[in-house]
Write a protein that holds these residues in place. Sequence first.
Motif, short mmCIF file in Angstrom:
data_model
loop_
_atom_site.label_atom_id
_atom_site.label_comp_id
_atom_site.label_asym_id
_atom_site.label_seq_id
_atom_site.Cartn_x
_atom_site.Cartn_y
_atom_site.Cartn_z
N ASP A 512 0.86 -1.21 0.00
CA ASP A 512 0.00 0.00 0.00
C ASP A 512 0.88 1.24 0.00
N THR A 513 2.08 1.04 0.59
CA THR A 513 3.11 2.08 0.63
C THR A 513 4.41 1.32 0.39
N PHE A 514 5.44 2.02 -0.09
CA PHE A 514 6.67 1.29 -0.46
C PHE A 514 7.56 1.01 0.73
N TRP A 515 8.20 -0.16 0.68
CA TRP A 515 8.91 -0.73 1.81
C TRP A 515 10.36 -0.25 1.88
N GLU A 516 10.87 -0.25 3.08
CA GLU A 516 12.26 0.18 3.36
C GLU A 516 13.29 -0.65 2.60
N VAL A 517 13.09 -1.97 2.65
CA VAL A 517 13.96 -2.86 1.89
C VAL A 517 13.05 -3.82 1.14
N PHE A 518 13.52 -4.27 -0.02
CA PHE A 518 12.72 -5.23 -0.78
C PHE A 518 13.67 -6.14 -1.54
#
Length: 553
Positions: A512-518
């Motif tokens: 829903d929102t972008f993640w710190e690490v992926f």
Amino acid sequence: MFSRRDFIRDAGLLMGMSATAPAAVRAEAQQSQAGAWTPTPEQSAAWVAQAEALKPTLSGVNEPALRLVRPVADPNVYLRWRMETEAPAEALRARVFNAGESFALDFGGHRAGYLSFLLEGVGHSVDAPARLKLTFGEVPGTVAEMLHPYRGNLSEAWLPEEIITIDFLPQRVRMPRRYAFRYVRVEVIATSPNYAARFSQFTAHGVSSATGRPAALPSTVPENLRRIDAVSLKTLYDCMQTVFEDGVKRDQRLWIGDMRVQALANYATFRNYALARRCLYLLAAYPRQDGMLHANVFEKPAPRASGDVCLDYAALYVAMLADYVRASGDLVTGRELWPVAQRQLELVGRNVNEQGIVVIPEKVWVFIDWQQALEKGASMHGVLLYCYRRGRELAQRLGDARSVAEYGKQIATMTAAAKSTFYDAQRGVFVSGPERQVSWASQAWMVLAGVVAGQEAAMALQRAMRDPSSVPPGTPYLHHTMLEALALCGQRDAARKLMEDYWGAMVNDGADTFWEVFDPKDSRFSPYGDVHINSFCHGWSGTPAYFLRSGVI
Ligand code: RAM
């Protein structure tokens, strides 16, 4: 490998101010301060006052919980859990909960803000307080999995859970802290044998300093990019608080690295120039004794310095100021903070040796990315060279001819040195360290630094991307740098494809929102030793809107 934790432990020593620091270190620190520019206490106080005068009033919306949900383990989904709807949230009112019983709610999207609900006692007599445990999840796993034993190396107090005791019922409970969540799990720890708990009216009170609604993207933009743009805007919106926060779940503070890219996205979307200006002053007001900026500052209860110093972030203040002046046209702030920016180039520039190469000193933190395997020599050289270029650009804008000339010389020296030391002309890539490591980071920063351009630059980037043995990024932050580098050498299609592949995969995996690490291959990857401490609405991750809206790609 020097981690953030090691660095914090050693911060006093590195600051050269610790009474227990070896004499040689203290002497060197004092010497480096001789005749050097640092803000006077009056100057710092004026900048803090300026920053405080620019503190935004937060506004937001109240949004009700939508559904009662149940997490179901699912090895086929990236996040390991999917949420099944049990009933609309209103159905909660018809149920009562005794000690040991629990439920989970879905608000339908990420929220950064406060939580309130109505709690009533149902039964013979409300003769004791109610004790509850609430867990806030940005993603399903946080409310579905056991958070303990916690194995991370950042404070356990950041885990998003609370035990609260409500004395008198009925009562509208408003949780005192700000949270980041889409899901909330509520467990009843205790009521009394004489009553059960009834819940209703769960409401998220969102807050943000981002106002207005950025214009819709042109109708020609494909649907997958619109979705990426929307998630990016929401990430930026939630992280824009009284500073550009790195993560609304954890840290909740102003980091130079995060703010630099958030501000770029802000200039292309919400255009809150005052917030960027406030943050530039806050960072400038709390340098180390020799004038080097801390990598982040704390804002509450009152603004103050953190103990972290990191070489690439200090240098990047220059780029951030140049971006601000370019976007806002505010030459007055540019002039006022110009000595701060120059001082960063001077101090970080001291690590350039006689051959024109950056040598990273022992025990000094260079961030670049969370990828553990990364050899950072070439990328740090690229960062500093890039910052000299941005410094020269700003000097030109401010009419500082002396600095234009000075930085010009340094750019020429460092460019030539980079080409002879880090560029493997035969393979057409930049290499770093004794093992001649090839990484995305080295290529991206060397390209942004202008060491190679056009086709040569494009080939270096493409080779690293195609070579399975080259070290890839671990964060959206370094992916952002890669996109910038690709765009700079005319690889707009490749940049767009990378955005679709990386940020698009997060969307497809339920962001829903972008993640710190992926890490697409490992949903448990964490730079901090425990995925439950990761942030899933992170400042440096919300920049696709910048690329889509500024015409960069
Ligand atoms: C992380 C922060 C931030 C980053 C630094 C280096 O813990 O959340 O995003 O800039 O460390």
